[in-house]
Design an enzyme around this catalytic site. Sequence first.
Site, PDB file in Angstrom:
ATOM      1  N   TYR A 151       0.835  -1.205   0.000  1.00  0.00           N
ATOM      2  CA  TYR A 151       0.000   0.000   0.000  1.00  0.00           C
ATOM      3  C   TYR A 151       0.869   1.254   0.000  1.00  0.00           C
ATOM      4  O   TYR A 151       0.563   2.234  -0.695  1.00  0.00           O
ATOM      5  CB  TYR A 151      -0.934   0.009   1.197  1.00  0.00           C
ATOM      6  CG  TYR A 151      -1.714   1.297   1.295  1.00  0.00           C
ATOM      7  CD1 TYR A 151      -2.620   1.670   0.301  1.00  0.00           C
ATOM      8  CD2 TYR A 151      -1.538   2.167   2.367  1.00  0.00           C
ATOM      9  CE1 TYR A 151      -3.329   2.870   0.373  1.00  0.00           C
ATOM     10  CE2 TYR A 151      -2.245   3.351   2.451  1.00  0.00           C
ATOM     11  CZ  TYR A 151      -3.138   3.698   1.457  1.00  0.00           C
ATOM     12  OH  TYR A 151      -3.835   4.884   1.533  1.00  0.00           O
ATOM     13  N   ARG A 158       1.149   6.589  -6.844  1.00  0.00           N
ATOM     14  CA  ARG A 158       0.005   7.467  -7.095  1.00  0.00           C
ATOM     15  C   ARG A 158       0.434   8.927  -7.103  1.00  0.00           C
ATOM     16  O   ARG A 158       0.063   9.687  -8.000  1.00  0.00           O
ATOM     17  CB  ARG A 158      -1.068   7.238  -6.032  1.00  0.00           C
ATOM     18  CG  ARG A 158      -2.211   8.245  -6.091  1.00  0.00           C
ATOM     19  CD  ARG A 158      -3.347   7.892  -5.156  1.00  0.00           C
ATOM     20  NE  ARG A 158      -2.926   7.765  -3.764  1.00  0.00           N
ATOM     21  CZ  ARG A 158      -3.757   7.439  -2.774  1.00  0.00           C
ATOM     22  NH1 ARG A 158      -5.037   7.181  -3.032  1.00  0.00           N
ATOM     23  NH2 ARG A 158      -3.313   7.336  -1.527  1.00  0.00           N
ATOM     24  N   TYR A 210      -0.562  13.155   7.275  1.00  0.00           N
ATOM     25  CA  TYR A 210      -0.116  12.068   8.145  1.00  0.00           C
ATOM     26  C   TYR A 210       1.395  12.163   8.368  1.00  0.00           C
ATOM     27  O   TYR A 210       2.154  12.510   7.456  1.00  0.00           O
ATOM     28  CB  TYR A 210      -0.418  10.722   7.496  1.00  0.00           C
ATOM     29  CG  TYR A 210      -1.828  10.218   7.712  1.00  0.00           C
ATOM     30  CD1 TYR A 210      -2.768  10.914   8.469  1.00  0.00           C
ATOM     31  CD2 TYR A 210      -2.220   9.011   7.151  1.00  0.00           C
ATOM     32  CE1 TYR A 210      -4.047  10.428   8.651  1.00  0.00           C
ATOM     33  CE2 TYR A 210      -3.500   8.517   7.325  1.00  0.00           C
ATOM     34  CZ  TYR A 210      -4.411   9.234   8.075  1.00  0.00           C
ATOM     35  OH  TYR A 210      -5.676   8.744   8.253  1.00  0.00           O
ATOM     36  N   ARG A 223     -11.654  13.332   3.110  1.00  0.00           N
ATOM     37  CA  ARG A 223     -12.492  12.385   3.853  1.00  0.00           C
ATOM     38  C   ARG A 223     -13.871  12.200   3.211  1.00  0.00           C
ATOM     39  O   ARG A 223     -14.498  11.158   3.378  1.00  0.00           O
ATOM     40  CB  ARG A 223     -12.658  12.858   5.293  1.00  0.00           C
ATOM     41  CG  ARG A 223     -11.366  12.962   6.073  1.00  0.00           C
ATOM     42  CD  ARG A 223     -10.729  11.609   6.308  1.00  0.00           C
ATOM     43  NE  ARG A 223      -9.494  11.735   7.090  1.00  0.00           N
ATOM     44  CZ  ARG A 223      -8.683  10.734   7.363  1.00  0.00           C
ATOM     45  NH1 ARG A 223      -8.957   9.526   6.907  1.00  0.00           N
ATOM     46  NH2 ARG A 223      -7.587  10.920   8.067  1.00  0.00           N
ATOM     47  N   GLU A 323     -13.997  -1.399   7.303  1.00  0.00           N
ATOM     48  CA  GLU A 323     -14.039  -0.018   6.805  1.00  0.00           C
ATOM     49  C   GLU A 323     -15.356   0.176   6.071  1.00  0.00           C
ATOM     50  O   GLU A 323     -15.875  -0.760   5.443  1.00  0.00           O
ATOM     51  CB  GLU A 323     -12.852   0.242   5.872  1.00  0.00           C
ATOM     52  CG  GLU A 323     -12.806   1.637   5.278  1.00  0.00           C
ATOM     53  CD  GLU A 323     -11.485   1.910   4.566  1.00  0.00           C
ATOM     54  OE1 GLU A 323     -10.435   1.844   5.257  1.00  0.00           O
ATOM     55  OE2 GLU A 323     -11.484   2.170   3.357  1.00  0.00           O
TER      56      GLU A 323
END
Length: 330
Positions: A151, A158, A210, A223, A323
Amino acid sequence: MLEGCGSRWAEAGPARAPRISYRMNDAAALLAEPDTLAVFGFGAGAAAVDDPRWMRVPLEAFDAPAPLEAWQVDDPVQHGRDGALRWSAGGGWLFAALELDEREHGGPAGAAHVAYAQLREFIHGRHERQVLRIWNYQGAINQGENDAERYKLFCDGRAAGCGDWFANGYPAATAIGHHAEPHLLQVYLLASSQAGSAVENPRQVSAWRYPRQYGRTAPGFARAMRLPAQDALAISGTAAVVGHASAHEGDLAAQLEEILVNLEALLASAGMPAGFDTHAPLKAYVRHPADAPRVRELLKQRLPGVPVLLLQGDVCRSELLVELDGWRYA
């Protein structure tokens, strides 16, 4: 390449949000409806359909038969292919998708780089260039240690593929691990001719802020996203994260309760009434199949009547068990 109807809708003002629903129809019947922007089947048993608007998502559903997910808009839809990229457009909305084999691009980072660079180039030539929502499904998402976790490599790639694409603000997004072909990366998006309004959760640190412990490259997503006509909220993958830390390790019920608190905080931040109803389709991604019955029962108790599609999927942090994402209409 055919153009969509974006210019007329840009003049008329924001288009009504796509209608997202779970349907037990046959895929061909849904695709025959002229206002269908996209249709999604789930798992290995989903049909093989040769239509750019059809996506077989590599996540197995815990309920059988599994419904299809349909996106429908207010105008007839055009569709086509641009190399490996498939797309459809109508009513001021655009669906675009890519599936890549990571082995052909040097691994997770290279595949993510290529996918986002190709999507960026395609979107740049469209009227519907405001990207509102992205889904990413990656095999073996938690495999690897530290910065070599798959990830985290995806996040590196990305960001490289995006460049300054989202310099003015990130779209909403989901990234989930699938259990199909391990080298398959699937990315698809919803874009519009009008910009939406990004929404953050005051209980959580914004993902792009983060700290370094989560990888070289922070995840790039909002979000949630309020759609242009302010008539719907597209909710990103939402887990039991408070601040930037995972909460309630090993406690499925507590994690699910924390998710519901986070969802209510998002609704409040978006200026929407509390709660979800029968027109608010959600997905629940469950890491361990043995947990699915309990998740189903807990959600029936806490969200009665809300359509929830229960899927096996791995959250991007290995300690997180479940999730949720989905839609809330005004």
